[in-house]
Motif scaffolding. Structure first.
Motif, PDB file in Angstrom:
ATOM      1  N   ARG A 201       0.836  -1.210   0.000  1.00 61.83           N
ATOM      2  CA  ARG A 201       0.000   0.000   0.000  1.00 61.83           C
ATOM      3  C   ARG A 201       0.867   1.255   0.000  1.00 61.83           C
ATOM      4  O   ARG A 201       0.562   2.238  -0.683  1.00 61.83           O
ATOM      5  N   ALA A 202       1.955   1.210   0.761  1.00 60.27           N
ATOM      6  CA  ALA A 202       2.877   2.352   0.779  1.00 60.27           C
ATOM      7  C   ALA A 202       3.483   2.574  -0.602  1.00 60.27           C
ATOM      8  O   ALA A 202       3.660   3.719  -1.040  1.00 60.27           O
ATOM      9  N   LEU A 203       3.789   1.477  -1.293  1.00 66.95           N
ATOM     10  CA  LEU A 203       4.335   1.588  -2.644  1.00 66.95           C
ATOM     11  C   LEU A 203       3.326   2.254  -3.575  1.00 66.95           C
ATOM     12  O   LEU A 203       3.685   3.124  -4.378  1.00 66.95           O
TER      13      LEU A 203
ATOM     14  N   GLY B 220       5.163  13.931  -9.331  1.00 64.41           N
ATOM     15  CA  GLY B 220       6.541  14.341  -9.542  1.00 64.41           C
ATOM     16  C   GLY B 220       7.271  14.717  -8.270  1.00 64.41           C
ATOM     17  O   GLY B 220       8.315  15.362  -8.316  1.00 64.41           O
ATOM     18  N   ASP B 221       6.749  14.284  -7.126  1.00 64.41           N
ATOM     19  CA  ASP B 221       7.370  14.600  -5.838  1.00 64.41           C
ATOM     20  C   ASP B 221       8.184  13.391  -5.372  1.00 64.41           C
ATOM     21  O   ASP B 221       7.751  12.613  -4.515  1.00 64.41           O
ATOM     22  N   ALA B 222       9.370  13.234  -5.940  1.00 66.39           N
ATOM     23  CA  ALA B 222      10.203  12.071  -5.629  1.00 66.39           C
ATOM     24  C   ALA B 222      10.644  12.063  -4.174  1.00 66.39           C
ATOM     25  O   ALA B 222      10.764  10.998  -3.559  1.00 66.39           O
ATOM     26  N   ARG B 223      10.882  13.223  -3.614  1.00 63.98           N
ATOM     27  CA  ARG B 223      11.369  13.286  -2.230  1.00 63.98           C
ATOM     28  C   ARG B 223      10.322  12.764  -1.244  1.00 63.98           C
ATOM     29  O   ARG B 223      10.632  11.992  -0.334  1.00 63.98           O
ATOM     30  N   GLN B 224       9.074  13.172  -1.419  1.00 63.86           N
ATOM     31  CA  GLN B 224       8.026  12.704  -0.515  1.00 63.86           C
ATOM     32  C   GLN B 224       7.735  11.221  -0.743  1.00 63.86           C
ATOM     33  O   GLN B 224       7.471  10.479   0.207  1.00 63.86           O
ATOM     34  N   ALA B 225       7.803  10.792  -1.997  1.00 62.08           N
ATOM     35  CA  ALA B 225       7.607   9.374  -2.299  1.00 62.08           C
ATOM     36  C   ALA B 225       8.674   8.533  -1.603  1.00 62.08           C
ATOM     37  O   ALA B 225       8.382   7.473  -1.030  1.00 62.08           O
ATOM     38  N   ALA B 226       9.917   9.007  -1.638  1.00 58.30           N
ATOM     39  CA  ALA B 226      11.009   8.290  -0.980  1.00 58.30           C
ATOM     40  C   ALA B 226      10.797   8.237   0.529  1.00 58.30           C
ATOM     41  O   ALA B 226      11.059   7.212   1.172  1.00 58.30           O
ATOM     42  N   LYS B 227      10.311   9.323   1.085  1.00 59.91           N
ATOM     43  CA  LYS B 227      10.069   9.376   2.526  1.00 59.91           C
ATOM     44  C   LYS B 227       9.029   8.343   2.945  1.00 59.91           C
ATOM     45  O   LYS B 227       9.181   7.660   3.973  1.00 59.91           O
ATOM     46  N   ILE B 228       7.980   8.208   2.152  1.00 60.11           N
ATOM     47  CA  ILE B 228       6.934   7.229   2.458  1.00 60.11           C
ATOM     48  C   ILE B 228       7.506   5.815   2.450  1.00 60.11           C
ATOM     49  O   ILE B 228       7.259   5.011   3.358  1.00 60.11           O
ATOM     50  N   LEU B 229       8.287   5.496   1.421  1.00 59.36           N
ATOM     51  CA  LEU B 229       8.841   4.146   1.319  1.00 59.36           C
ATOM     52  C   LEU B 229       9.889   3.876   2.389  1.00 59.36           C
ATOM     53  O   LEU B 229       9.955   2.770   2.934  1.00 59.36           O
ATOM     54  N   ASP B 230      10.709   4.861   2.694  1.00 60.99           N
ATOM     55  CA  ASP B 230      11.749   4.653   3.707  1.00 60.99           C
ATOM     56  C   ASP B 230      11.134   4.270   5.050  1.00 60.99           C
ATOM     57  O   ASP B 230      11.659   3.408   5.768  1.00 60.99           O
ATOM     58  N   GLY B 231      10.020   4.913   5.383  1.00 60.22           N
ATOM     59  CA  GLY B 231       9.373   4.605   6.655  1.00 60.22           C
ATOM     60  C   GLY B 231       8.930   3.156   6.739  1.00 60.22           C
ATOM     61  O   GLY B 231       9.081   2.503   7.779  1.00 60.22           O
TER      62      GLY B 231
ATOM     63  N   LEU C 295      10.051   0.598   4.651  1.00 62.72           N
ATOM     64  CA  LEU C 295      11.170  -0.320   4.438  1.00 62.72           C
ATOM     65  C   LEU C 295      11.965  -0.528   5.725  1.00 62.72           C
ATOM     66  O   LEU C 295      12.510  -1.610   5.960  1.00 62.72           O
ATOM     67  N   THR C 296      12.020   0.484   6.557  1.00 60.07           N
ATOM     68  CA  THR C 296      12.712   0.351   7.842  1.00 60.07           C
ATOM     69  C   THR C 296      12.042  -0.697   8.720  1.00 60.07           C
ATOM     70  O   THR C 296      12.705  -1.394   9.501  1.00 60.07           O
ATOM     71  N   LYS C 297      10.732  -0.830   8.586  1.00 52.66           N
ATOM     72  CA  LYS C 297       9.966  -1.762   9.414  1.00 52.66           C
ATOM     73  C   LYS C 297       9.823  -3.147   8.787  1.00 52.66           C
ATOM     74  O   LYS C 297       9.277  -4.057   9.416  1.00 52.66           O
ATOM     75  N   ALA C 298      10.283  -3.309   7.550  1.00 53.87           N
ATOM     76  CA  ALA C 298      10.147  -4.603   6.880  1.00 53.87           C
ATOM     77  C   ALA C 298      10.959  -5.661   7.614  1.00 53.87           C
ATOM     78  O   ALA C 298      12.081  -5.412   8.064  1.00 53.87           O
ATOM     79  N   ASP C 299      10.385  -6.864   7.741  1.00 56.58           N
ATOM     80  CA  ASP C 299      11.066  -7.961   8.432  1.00 56.58           C
ATOM     81  C   ASP C 299      10.807  -9.264   7.695  1.00 56.58           C
ATOM     82  O   ASP C 299      10.340  -9.263   6.551  1.00 56.58           O
TER      83      ASP C 299
ATOM     84  N   TYR D 187      11.748   0.342  -6.684  1.00 63.08           N
ATOM     85  CA  TYR D 187      11.202   1.684  -6.933  1.00 63.08           C
ATOM     86  C   TYR D 187      11.941   2.728  -6.105  1.00 63.08           C
ATOM     87  O   TYR D 187      12.223   3.827  -6.587  1.00 63.08           O
ATOM     88  N   ARG D 188      12.286   2.365  -4.872  1.00 62.21           N
ATOM     89  CA  ARG D 188      13.025   3.322  -4.033  1.00 62.21           C
ATOM     90  C   ARG D 188      14.399   3.615  -4.638  1.00 62.21           C
ATOM     91  O   ARG D 188      14.897   4.751  -4.562  1.00 62.21           O
ATOM     92  N   ALA D 189      15.024   2.611  -5.265  1.00 59.30           N
ATOM     93  CA  ALA D 189      16.307   2.837  -5.932  1.00 59.30           C
ATOM     94  C   ALA D 189      16.140   3.790  -7.110  1.00 59.30           C
ATOM     95  O   ALA D 189      16.987   4.659  -7.354  1.00 59.30           O
ATOM     96  N   GLU D 190      15.050   3.640  -7.835  1.00 59.53           N
ATOM     97  CA  GLU D 190      14.789   4.558  -8.951  1.00 59.53           C
ATOM     98  C   GLU D 190      14.585   5.980  -8.436  1.00 59.53           C
ATOM     99  O   GLU D 190      15.078   6.949  -9.029  1.00 59.53           O
ATOM    100  N   LEU D 191      13.874   6.106  -7.323  1.00 57.75           N
ATOM    101  CA  LEU D 191      13.696   7.431  -6.727  1.00 57.75           C
ATOM    102  C   LEU D 191      15.039   8.024  -6.308  1.00 57.75           C
ATOM    103  O   LEU D 191      15.259   9.236  -6.429  1.00 57.75           O
TER     104      LEU D 191
END
Length: 241
Positions: A145-147, A158-169, A171-175, A189-193
């Protein structure tokens, strides 16, 4: 009314630059004039676009946009990408002009879509028709859903910075319980960002995390498109080092 045809007229600073760009993607030139004012027309299949040259126009300030509905976004993307690679040796993923990859768009009811941002700053938004039978089921897993939300921000707004922020949050919790397909697609996708944000170091960190995943043959087969995208992004990072 029936059988109407609508052709957008989009702004640009340099009509010759626009013509060269669209020819690169595989469009044919249908009209060109320089005087008394610069304008041009291009066509791809049944899709016509026209452009008006405006001296001093700033592409960064453009609100020009149009939607092109197609049967298969992947096929058209590959044709555009081939033309771009032939001229530039890579996909242009950052700045103006640029192109995004086809992905399911939450803001288009799950239909696949990608965007071309041309030298005039115009967004040509290519979407899959909703009657093609493609899977448009919304995601239910948190990272997936975050993706979806990140794609809306990164590829539609076109807001790559905010998109990256959403995914980083997320991805940090992924287990270990995080579904592998969602994790792979989010990492890619985060790598592309990261490339859009001119942060190749971050992209390499994400590739390392991707490499650490112990994927089965079945998973590699089902994720072939995402893994191919990752390989393409790696080449771009290496070429720009």
């Amino acid at each position: 009314m029936a059988n109407e045809i609508v052709v957008p007229i989009l702004p640009c600073a340099d009509i010759d630059e626009i013509v060269d760009f669209y020819r690169m993607l595989g469009f044919e030139l249908t009209y060109l004039q320089q005087r008394p004012y610069p304008c041009a027309g291009v066509r791809y299949g049944d899709a016509d676009l026209q452009f008006a040259g405006i001296p001093g126009f700033d592409p960064e300030q453009s609100y020009g946009s149009c939607i092109v509905a197609v049967d298969d976004t992947a096929e058209i993307f590959e044709e555009f990408a081939a033309g771009m690679r032939a001229v530039h040796g890579k996909l242009l993923v950052a700045g103006i002009p640029r192109i995004t990859r086809p992905r399911k768009r939450k803001n288009a009811d799950g239909a696949s879509g990608f965007s071309v941002v041309d030298p005039g700053g115009n967004w040509i938004r290519v979407f899959q028709r909703k009657d093609t039978g493609a899977d448009t089921t919304p995601a239910t897993e948190p990272l997936a859903r975050a993706l979806e939300n990140a794609v809306v921000l990164g590829d539609s707004k076109g807001d790559a910075r905010q998109a990256a922020k959403i995914l980083d949050g997320k991805l940090t919790k992924a287990d270990a319980a995080t579904p592998v397909p969602a994790l792979v697609e989010a990492l890619v996708y985060r790598a592309e960002l990261a490339l859009r944000l001119d942060d190749p170091g971050r992209a390499e960190e994400l590739f390392a995390r991707l490499d650490a995943l112990d994927l089965t043959d079945a998973q590699r087969a089902s994720l072939a498109e995402s893994l191919a995208t990752a390989a393409d992004l790696r080449k771009q990072v290496s070429s720009e080092r």
